[in-house]
Enzyme design. Structure first.
Site, PDB file in Angstrom:
ATOM      1  N   ASP A 124      26.601 -36.973  20.318  1.00  0.00           N
ATOM      2  CA  ASP A 124      26.315 -37.563  19.014  1.00  0.00           C
ATOM      3  C   ASP A 124      26.722 -39.031  18.959  1.00  0.00           C
ATOM      4  O   ASP A 124      27.480 -39.523  19.797  1.00  0.00           O
ATOM      5  CB  ASP A 124      27.060 -36.793  17.911  1.00  0.00           C
ATOM      6  CG  ASP A 124      26.360 -35.506  17.523  1.00  0.00           C
ATOM      7  OD1 ASP A 124      25.210 -35.313  17.935  1.00  0.00           O
ATOM      8  OD2 ASP A 124      26.976 -34.684  16.803  1.00  0.00           O
TER       9      ASP A 124
ATOM     10  N   LYS B  82      22.855 -39.033  15.298  1.00  0.00           N
ATOM     11  CA  LYS B  82      22.206 -39.204  13.996  1.00  0.00           C
ATOM     12  C   LYS B  82      23.096 -40.084  13.135  1.00  0.00           C
ATOM     13  O   LYS B  82      24.228 -39.742  12.847  1.00  0.00           O
ATOM     14  CB  LYS B  82      22.013 -37.848  13.307  1.00  0.00           C
ATOM     15  CG  LYS B  82      21.126 -36.888  14.080  1.00  0.00           C
ATOM     16  CD  LYS B  82      21.013 -35.556  13.364  1.00  0.00           C
ATOM     17  CE  LYS B  82      20.115 -34.596  14.130  1.00  0.00           C
ATOM     18  NZ  LYS B  82      20.004 -33.290  13.475  1.00  0.00           N
TER      19      LYS B  82
ATOM     20  N   MET C  39      30.864 -38.176   4.478  1.00  0.00           N
ATOM     21  CA  MET C  39      29.524 -38.727   4.263  1.00  0.00           C
ATOM     22  C   MET C  39      29.302 -39.143   2.816  1.00  0.00           C
ATOM     23  O   MET C  39      28.230 -38.932   2.240  1.00  0.00           O
ATOM     24  CB  MET C  39      28.454 -37.711   4.701  1.00  0.00           C
ATOM     25  CG  MET C  39      28.457 -37.442   6.199  1.00  0.00           C
ATOM     26  SD  MET C  39      27.326 -36.121   6.690  1.00  0.00           S
ATOM     27  CE  MET C  39      28.409 -34.692   6.594  1.00  0.00           C
TER      28      MET C  39
END
Length: 257
Positions: A38, A60, A169
């Site tokens: 990642d 991502k 996030m």
């Protein structure tokens, strides 16, 4: 001699620095034939694999081109069926917002062997590295961890009643998070901390209140960050090593872990 079978290891890389990698994860990396990793994985971890290991970046990141999940699933199945030892390296812990379900379902459907290796989640590590306890006998008898990439999907009335909130996030939606909590009755004077790049030399921490944190972080990128909201943030000044200065807690401070 038995023919080698392929296997996929879904491995948690921890919050950042290689020092927070588990011993089992380190041993698996040292024998990896294919590494699928990642975006937030520490670059130093990529040096732990053999020189002939195939490295595939499928990270991502918000607002940037990324590898579709279906394609990631296909890569894992493909190399496992080619009898390779595959490491699927994810930041933090694989089962804490790690999007593992789709990958595991694809592996099971293809008859591929797999194993999940725990990692230290940034939801737990970031507050600790900032000197903030998530529980306290008086101030915090529980805490909730959630992702705020879609604020409309959350029950803000219920969340506002909890003593301590840990938000992943949420940097892009900080203003909306503050608005929702205050609208549900949370005091504007509630302490808040934002820990960016936890567990790395770039770690930066902002502390303040729901009322003034937006002013402090104006114009600053808050990704990747862990947000902690609750009275326990105020304990930071008491639980830091003495060499860490907290004379002005309203100003971002950077320190090396």
């Amino acid at each position: 001699m038995a023919e080698q079978r392929g296997k996929v290891y879904i491995v948690g890389a921890g919050p950042g620095d290689i020092g927070y990698l588990t011993l089992k994860a380190y041993k698996l990396l040292s024998s990896a034939e294919v590494l699928v990793y990642d975006a937030l994985v520490d670059a130093e971890l990529l040096q732990c694999v053999p020189s002939d290991c195939l490295k595939l970046n499928v990270g991502k990141r918000g607002g940037q081109p990324s590898t579709p999940q279906a394609e990631i699933n296909e890569l894992l199945v493909k190399y496992c069926q080619h009898r390779k030892q595959v490491i699927r390296l994810k930041s933090g812990d694989p089962f804490i917002f790690g999007r593992c379900s789709s990958e595991i379902e694809a592996l099971k459907a293809a008859g591929c062997e797999f194993e999940v290796i725990p990692g230290i989640s940034s939801a737990i590590a970031a507050p600790l590295l900032a000197g903030i306890p998530l529980t306290d006998p008086v101030m915090s008898r529980c805490f909730a961890v959630f992702t705020a990439h879609d604020p409309d999907a959350l029950d803000w009335e219920a969340l506002s009643r909890l003593e301590t909130l840990v938000i992943l996030m949420g940097g892009q939606h900080l203003a909306e998070i503050l608005h929702r909590l205050v609208r549900q009755g949370r005091s504007r004077l509630t302490p808040i901390a934002i820990i960016r790049w936890a567990g790395t030399p770039q770690q930066t921490i902002w502390t303040g209140t729901l009322e003034n944190i937006l002013e402090q972080t104006s114009g600053v990128s808050l990704s990747p960050a862990v947000i902690v909201i609750g009275e326990v943030v105020g304990l930071r000044g008491y639980l830091q090593p003495e060499k860490i200065s907290l004379e002005n807690s309203s100003v971002a401070d950077t320190w090396h872990t």
